[in-house]
Design a protein around this motif. Structure first.
Motif, PDB file in Angstrom:
ATOM      1  N   ASP A 121      48.692 -45.562  -4.998  1.00  0.00           N
ATOM      2  CA  ASP A 121      48.266 -45.534  -6.400  1.00  0.00           C
ATOM      3  C   ASP A 121      48.519 -44.126  -6.949  1.00  0.00           C
ATOM      4  OD1 ASP A 121      47.146 -45.836  -8.868  1.00  0.00           O
ATOM      5  OD2 ASP A 121      45.230 -46.635  -8.151  1.00  0.00           O
ATOM      6  N   LEU A 122      49.735 -43.904  -7.427  1.00  0.00           N
ATOM      7  CA  LEU A 122      50.149 -42.578  -7.873  1.00  0.00           C
ATOM      8  C   LEU A 122      49.409 -42.124  -9.125  1.00  0.00           C
ATOM      9  CD1 LEU A 122      53.996 -42.899  -7.299  1.00  0.00           C
ATOM     10  CD2 LEU A 122      52.279 -41.885  -5.797  1.00  0.00           C
ATOM     11  N   LEU A 123      49.119 -43.058 -10.026  1.00  0.00           N
ATOM     12  CA  LEU A 123      48.425 -42.683 -11.259  1.00  0.00           C
ATOM     13  C   LEU A 123      47.007 -42.202 -10.954  1.00  0.00           C
ATOM     14  CD1 LEU A 123      48.589 -42.406 -14.309  1.00  0.00           C
ATOM     15  CD2 LEU A 123      47.732 -44.734 -14.497  1.00  0.00           C
ATOM     16  N   TYR A 128      52.024 -49.050 -15.315  1.00  0.00           N
ATOM     17  CA  TYR A 128      50.832 -49.226 -14.476  1.00  0.00           C
ATOM     18  C   TYR A 128      50.201 -50.590 -14.732  1.00  0.00           C
ATOM     19  CZ  TYR A 128      46.681 -47.685 -11.897  1.00  0.00           C
ATOM     20  OH  TYR A 128      45.676 -47.536 -10.973  1.00  0.00           O
ATOM     21  N   GLN A 129      49.973 -51.337 -13.667  1.00  0.00           N
ATOM     22  CA  GLN A 129      49.340 -52.649 -13.739  1.00  0.00           C
ATOM     23  C   GLN A 129      48.047 -52.612 -12.920  1.00  0.00           C
ATOM     24  OE1 GLN A 129      50.412 -55.258 -15.583  1.00  0.00           O
ATOM     25  NE2 GLN A 129      52.047 -53.932 -16.336  1.00  0.00           N
ATOM     26  N   PRO A 130      46.889 -52.454 -13.594  1.00  0.00           N
ATOM     27  CA  PRO A 130      45.624 -52.408 -12.851  1.00  0.00           C
ATOM     28  C   PRO A 130      45.374 -53.706 -12.097  1.00  0.00           C
ATOM     29  CG  PRO A 130      45.318 -51.779 -15.159  1.00  0.00           C
ATOM     30  CD  PRO A 130      46.699 -52.303 -15.024  1.00  0.00           C
ATOM     31  N   GLU A 131      45.004 -53.585 -10.822  1.00  0.00           N
ATOM     32  CA  GLU A 131      44.755 -54.753  -9.979  1.00  0.00           C
ATOM     33  C   GLU A 131      43.273 -54.939  -9.668  1.00  0.00           C
ATOM     34  OE1 GLU A 131      47.195 -54.243  -6.543  1.00  0.00           O
ATOM     35  OE2 GLU A 131      49.056 -54.298  -7.692  1.00  0.00           O
ATOM     36  N   ASN A 132      42.453 -53.898  -9.934  1.00  0.00           N
ATOM     37  CA  ASN A 132      41.020 -54.008  -9.695  1.00  0.00           C
ATOM     38  C   ASN A 132      40.278 -53.203 -10.763  1.00  0.00           C
ATOM     39  OD1 ASN A 132      40.935 -51.245  -8.814  1.00  0.00           O
ATOM     40  ND2 ASN A 132      41.683 -51.923  -6.812  1.00  0.00           N
ATOM     41  N   PHE A 133      38.963 -53.233 -10.690  1.00  0.00           N
ATOM     42  CA  PHE A 133      38.169 -52.588 -11.732  1.00  0.00           C
ATOM     43  C   PHE A 133      38.369 -51.073 -11.770  1.00  0.00           C
ATOM     44  CE2 PHE A 133      34.171 -50.769 -13.374  1.00  0.00           C
ATOM     45  CZ  PHE A 133      34.278 -51.257 -14.664  1.00  0.00           C
ATOM     46  N   VAL A 134      38.429 -50.428 -10.615  1.00  0.00           N
ATOM     47  CA  VAL A 134      38.628 -48.974 -10.578  1.00  0.00           C
ATOM     48  C   VAL A 134      39.949 -48.620 -11.248  1.00  0.00           C
ATOM     49  CG1 VAL A 134      38.980 -46.987  -9.065  1.00  0.00           C
ATOM     50  CG2 VAL A 134      37.182 -48.624  -8.541  1.00  0.00           C
ATOM     51  N   GLN A 135      40.981 -49.393 -10.989  1.00  0.00           N
ATOM     52  CA  GLN A 135      42.273 -49.129 -11.616  1.00  0.00           C
ATOM     53  C   GLN A 135      42.223 -49.370 -13.123  1.00  0.00           C
ATOM     54  OE1 GLN A 135      45.071 -51.451  -9.326  1.00  0.00           O
ATOM     55  NE2 GLN A 135      45.247 -49.857  -7.763  1.00  0.00           N
ATOM     56  N   GLN A 136      41.408 -50.316 -13.583  1.00  0.00           N
ATOM     57  CA  GLN A 136      41.233 -50.515 -15.026  1.00  0.00           C
ATOM     58  C   GLN A 136      40.552 -49.292 -15.643  1.00  0.00           C
ATOM     59  OE1 GLN A 136      39.130 -54.255 -15.277  1.00  0.00           O
ATOM     60  NE2 GLN A 136      41.045 -55.393 -15.539  1.00  0.00           N
TER      61      GLN A 136
END
Length: 102
Positions: free
Chosen positions: A77-79, A27-35
């Motif tokens: 965004d499966l995760l 998983y590579q977060p691309e924005n704050f929500v993903q972080q």
């Protein structure tokens, strides 16, 4: 183990867990929500996630972490989709309204 599992059930469970671990590792977060999602997956605690992100220079409260998890996942965004499902399942009992029969 919580319940007795057959060999086939155990193999299926193992495959699902391996896929989940691989999804987290890649998983590579691309924005704050993903972080936020990634930090929550690692720590599995709203408070710990907020603490870790605040330590990284962000300013976020526990309610914002929860709101980020409950937000609609970005397409593909499966995760986030998996975390949302597991989080809602984990918090189901606290979200139920007490029924009054009187």
């Amino acid at each position: 183990m919580k319940t007795f599992r057959t060999l086939e059930q155990s193999k299926k469970d193992l495959q699902e867990i391996q896929e989940y671990v691989e999804l987290i590792e890649k998983y590579q977060p691309e924005n704050f929500v993903q972080q936020v999602i990634h930090a929550y997956v690692i720590h599995e605690s709203i408070a710990k996630t907020a603490e870790v992100l605040n330590g990284q220079g962000y300013t976020i409260e526990q309610g914002e972490v929860s709101a980020s998890i409950k937000s609609t996942p970005v397409k593909g965004d499966l995760l986030h989709k998996k975390v949302l499902s597991l989080y809602l399942k984990k918090t189901r009992s606290s979200r139920r309204v007490a029924k009054s029969y009187f």
